[in-house]
Write an enzyme that holds these catalytic residues in place. Structure first.
Site, mmCIF file in Angstrom:
data_model
loop_
_atom_site.group_PDB
_atom_site.id
_atom_site.type_symbol
_atom_site.label_atom_id
_atom_site.label_comp_id
_atom_site.label_asym_id
_atom_site.label_seq_id
_atom_site.Cartn_x
_atom_site.Cartn_y
_atom_site.Cartn_z
ATOM 1 N N GLY A 13 0.819 -1.217 0.000
ATOM 2 C CA GLY A 13 0.000 0.000 0.000
ATOM 3 C C GLY A 13 0.850 1.263 0.000
ATOM 4 O O GLY A 13 2.071 1.206 -0.172
ATOM 5 N N PHE A 14 0.199 2.376 0.216
ATOM 6 C CA PHE A 14 0.886 3.667 0.086
ATOM 7 C C PHE A 14 2.012 3.826 1.123
ATOM 8 O O PHE A 14 3.204 3.807 0.768
ATOM 9 C CB PHE A 14 -0.149 4.798 0.181
ATOM 10 C CG PHE A 14 0.454 6.155 0.356
ATOM 11 C CD1 PHE A 14 1.476 6.600 -0.487
ATOM 12 C CD2 PHE A 14 0.011 6.993 1.367
ATOM 13 C CE1 PHE A 14 2.040 7.865 -0.325
ATOM 14 C CE2 PHE A 14 0.557 8.255 1.534
ATOM 15 C CZ PHE A 14 1.585 8.686 0.698
ATOM 16 N N ASP A 34 0.085 -8.900 1.778
ATOM 17 C CA ASP A 34 -0.834 -7.912 1.213
ATOM 18 C C ASP A 34 -1.780 -8.626 0.251
ATOM 19 O O ASP A 34 -1.375 -9.564 -0.432
ATOM 20 C CB ASP A 34 -0.036 -6.827 0.448
ATOM 21 C CG ASP A 34 -0.818 -5.541 0.277
ATOM 22 O OD1 ASP A 34 -0.366 -4.505 0.799
ATOM 23 O OD2 ASP A 34 -1.890 -5.554 -0.385
ATOM 24 N N GLY A 39 -3.710 -2.702 -5.676
ATOM 25 C CA GLY A 39 -2.529 -2.779 -6.533
ATOM 26 C C GLY A 39 -1.254 -2.916 -5.711
ATOM 27 O O GLY A 39 -1.288 -2.996 -4.484
ATOM 28 N N THR A 95 -11.802 -6.064 9.002
ATOM 29 C CA THR A 95 -10.394 -6.104 8.588
ATOM 30 C C THR A 95 -9.507 -5.656 9.743
ATOM 31 O O THR A 95 -8.466 -6.264 10.017
ATOM 32 C CB THR A 95 -10.157 -5.199 7.362
ATOM 33 O OG1 THR A 95 -10.989 -5.668 6.321
ATOM 34 C CG2 THR A 95 -8.716 -5.221 6.913
ATOM 35 N N ALA A 118 -0.247 0.932 12.514
ATOM 36 C CA ALA A 118 -0.700 2.189 11.899
ATOM 37 C C ALA A 118 -2.107 2.510 12.385
ATOM 38 O O ALA A 118 -3.082 1.932 11.919
ATOM 39 C CB ALA A 118 -0.679 2.062 10.383
ATOM 40 N N TYR A 145 -14.005 3.110 11.047
ATOM 41 C CA TYR A 145 -12.552 3.004 10.848
ATOM 42 C C TYR A 145 -11.806 3.480 12.099
ATOM 43 O O TYR A 145 -10.985 2.762 12.668
ATOM 44 C CB TYR A 145 -12.192 3.872 9.640
ATOM 45 C CG TYR A 145 -10.723 4.036 9.343
ATOM 46 C CD1 TYR A 145 -9.975 2.989 8.821
ATOM 47 C CD2 TYR A 145 -10.099 5.268 9.551
ATOM 48 C CE1 TYR A 145 -8.630 3.167 8.521
ATOM 49 C CE2 TYR A 145 -8.760 5.447 9.251
ATOM 50 C CZ TYR A 145 -8.033 4.389 8.734
ATOM 51 O OH TYR A 145 -6.712 4.562 8.443
ATOM 52 N N LYS A 149 -9.735 1.335 14.943
ATOM 53 C CA LYS A 149 -8.322 1.649 15.204
ATOM 54 C C LYS A 149 -8.117 1.886 16.706
ATOM 55 O O LYS A 149 -7.134 1.439 17.296
ATOM 56 C CB LYS A 149 -7.889 2.898 14.431
ATOM 57 C CG LYS A 149 -7.826 2.721 12.922
ATOM 58 C CD LYS A 149 -6.483 2.201 12.487
ATOM 59 C CE LYS A 149 -6.331 2.100 10.995
ATOM 60 N NZ LYS A 149 -5.290 1.150 10.589
#
Ligand code: UDP
Length: 310
Positions: A13-14, A34, A39, A95, A118, A145, A149
């Protein structure tokens, strides 16, 4: 620091891909887990030097098997982005919760002593009203989200108490840089500006964010991974507040675009989540590792724009 075997979930990821590049560069043995749902952002030359597993982080058995012999796990896999999270709140939480469960099990079973997680500045919700937020203020997560977290942060604290596994939860403030999806505001504005199509500022444009350059975010993450003891939470913020309207102007000028800056209502689902003001203090980070993000916004934007032109 001697060579380590390091697992990075979400490594394609980024932020993950930048982290992987830096760890490979300093000579670590890097193992990436991953799904490649968004992508693979790992540069080709770096990808050749890592061990890669196309595996969902929720798959406990596989994550435990892959992590054998690791010294450290960076758990950076997540579903993120306001639009996707708003459409998929249950999957977002699953997730997070299942992913952390897998990572924790892998650490316990394999005797891995450290986890770097993260988290997000989203846990502060709407609290950044008059000043930059530090880690001491009571959190107020408003999205599935951010809530998940926060749950994981607390879970990591108990993992230290119960199992002696050290960890840090990093609350990132709007990280940007090369290879970021254009769902996020900076690449989106660059795309609009370079195509001379309207730059879409949501609402009044007076909402603020604290933009943290990805190399700084990664540097802080690596230093924390090397030094963490016990359980700690750290903001990773640039400590500069920019309005979104100002950002649109900067990007329009940099690109010498003929785009109109268009102030429009945010799509409904986004509007429900919009945070009016957000900027963070990295004072705790500086106290612990003697480093805080220091790339100013213009310098970071220059790098992003240069890459678009090359
Ligand atoms: N934003 C905007 N126009 C866009 C996309 C985003 O004005 O086309 C604003 C958005 O409303 C928010 C900020 O840019 O105030 C940052 O959005 P992003 O999705 O990058 O991150 P967020 O902080 O919302 O998680």
């Amino acid at each position: 620091m001697s060579k380590q075997r390091i697992v990075v979930t979400g490594g394609a990821g980024f932020i993950g891909s930048h982290l992987v590049s830096k760890l490979v560069e300093r000579g670590d043995e890097v193992v990436v887990i991953d799904t490649l749902l968004r992508g693979n952002k790992i540069p080709k030359d770096v990808f050749k030097q890592i061990e890669f597993h196309r595996v969902d982080v929720s798959d406990e058995q596989k994550v435990a098997d892959i992590s054998k012999g690791a010294d450290l796990i960076y758990h950076f896999a997540a579903i993120l982005g306001v639009d996707i999270v708003a459409d998929n709140p249950i999957e977002t939480m699953e997730t997070e919760v299942n992913g952390m469960q897998s990572v924790a099990r892998a650490a316990i079973e394999n005797g891995i002593k450290t986890i770097v997680y993260a988290s997000t500045s989203g846990v502060y919700g709407h609290l950044a009203l008059e000043k930059s937020v530090d880690e001491e203020i009571l959190v107020d997560p408003r999205t599935s989200y951010a809530m998940a977290k926060r749950y994981n942060e607390i879970y990591l604290a108990s993992l230290y108490e119960e199992k002696g596994i050290h960890s840090v939860a990093i609350r990132f403030f709007n990280v940007y840089g090369l290879r970021q999806d254009n769902r996020m505001v900076i690449p989106r504005f660059f795309e609009q500006a370079t195509q001379n199509s309207p730059i879409t500022v949501y609402g009044s444009g007076e909402q603020t964010r604290d933009f943290t350059y990805v190399d700084d975010a990664v540097k802080a993450s690596i230093l924390l991974g090397d030094r963490v003891k016990g359980f700690e939470i750290f903001n990773v913020a640039n400590e500069r507040e920019s309005t979104i309207g100002e950002l649109a102007e900067i990007i329009k000028n940099m690109t010498q675009s003929s785009s109109e800056i268009k102030y429009i209502n945010a799509p409904k689902k986004r509007y429900d989540y919009e945070v009016g003001r957000r900027f963070g203090s990295s004072a705790k980070l500086e106290r612990f590792i003697n480093y805080k993000p220091n790339t100013d916004l213009q310098t970071g934007l220059d790098v992003v724009y240069k890459a678009l032109r090359d």
